[in-house]
Design a protein around this motif. Structure first.
Motif, PDB file in Angstrom:
ATOM      1  N   TRP A  77       2.127   4.410   3.825  1.00 36.70           N
ATOM      2  CA  TRP A  77       0.374   4.916   4.019  1.00 36.70           C
ATOM      3  C   TRP A  77       0.181   5.754   4.925  1.00 36.70           C
ATOM      4  CZ3 TRP A  77      -3.178   5.020   0.936  1.00 36.70           C
ATOM      5  CH2 TRP A  77      -4.816   4.979   1.190  1.00 36.70           C
ATOM      6  N   TRP A  82       0.675  -1.587  -0.329  1.00 37.14           N
ATOM      7  CA  TRP A  82      -0.085  -0.215  -0.191  1.00 37.14           C
ATOM      8  C   TRP A  82       0.845   0.807   0.112  1.00 37.14           C
ATOM      9  CZ3 TRP A  82      -4.805  -0.658  -1.255  1.00 37.14           C
ATOM     10  CH2 TRP A  82      -5.290  -1.642  -0.652  1.00 37.14           C
ATOM     11  N   HIS A  83       0.406   2.394  -0.693  1.00 36.20           N
ATOM     12  CA  HIS A  83       1.608   3.524  -1.219  1.00 36.20           C
ATOM     13  C   HIS A  83       0.235   4.515  -0.650  1.00 36.20           C
ATOM     14  CE1 HIS A  83       5.244   1.206  -1.927  1.00 36.20           C
ATOM     15  NE2 HIS A  83       4.505   0.155  -3.351  1.00 36.20           N
ATOM     16  N   ARG A  84       1.048   5.355  -0.204  1.00 35.58           N
ATOM     17  CA  ARG A  84       0.146   6.955  -0.213  1.00 35.58           C
ATOM     18  C   ARG A  84      -0.440   7.530  -1.542  1.00 35.58           C
ATOM     19  NH1 ARG A  84       3.116  11.348   4.392  1.00 35.58           N
ATOM     20  NH2 ARG A  84       1.446  12.542   4.401  1.00 35.58           N
ATOM     21  N   MET A 112      -8.212   1.856  -0.796  1.00 34.63           N
ATOM     22  CA  MET A 112      -7.574   2.158   0.350  1.00 34.63           C
ATOM     23  C   MET A 112      -7.729   1.077   1.435  1.00 34.63           C
ATOM     24  SD  MET A 112      -8.592   5.695   2.111  1.00 34.63           S
ATOM     25  CE  MET A 112     -10.642   5.556   2.214  1.00 34.63           C
ATOM     26  N   ARG A 114      -3.306   7.427   5.632  1.00 32.09           N
ATOM     27  CA  ARG A 114      -4.460   7.268   5.509  1.00 32.09           C
ATOM     28  C   ARG A 114      -5.305   9.502   4.530  1.00 32.09           C
ATOM     29  NH1 ARG A 114      -9.851   9.267   6.162  1.00 32.09           N
ATOM     30  NH2 ARG A 114     -11.320   7.028   6.045  1.00 32.09           N
TER      31      ARG A 114
END
Length: 106
Positions: free
Chosen positions: A35, A20-22, A55, A37
């Motif tokens: 990551w 998961w990447h930002r 997400m 949110r």
């Protein structure tokens, strides 16, 4: 010497195979890729518009039976002394013993 095979061997299904990447971390060098949110009021990822990145949510978790299982099909248990090793004798087909780093070679 024969190797011990696991009692049940179930293939682990990855629902999201990549990390998961930002959001927008590829656009700015100052942003870390780890990551976070999105919290902006107009952010399209947070508002879950079509065509945007997804997400992480609870639905992407792994199955309970395959969670914490190593590639050989065993759950790992850290052993600190010989008494803990004796407890694992009955579970030899499901749990693998891992010797703690502080245990000496004796």
């Amino acid at each position: 010497m024969t190797t011990v095979k696991p009692l049940f061997r179930e293939k682990k299904v990855k629902k999201h195979p990549r990390m998961w990447h930002r959001h927008q971390a590829d656009r700015f060098k100052r942003m870390a890729r780890s990551w976070r949110r999105p919290k902006g009021i107009d952010n399209r990822v947070r508002r879950q518009f079509k065509g945007q990145m997804v997400m992480p949510s609870i639905g992407f978790g792994t199955k309970k039976t395959t969670r914490h299982v190593n590639p050989a099909g065993f759950k790992e248990f850290i052993v600190h002394n010989s008494k803990e090793l004796e407890v694992l004798l009955m579970q030899s087909r499901t749990i693998a013993a891992v010797i703690h780093h502080a245990v000496s070679t004796k």
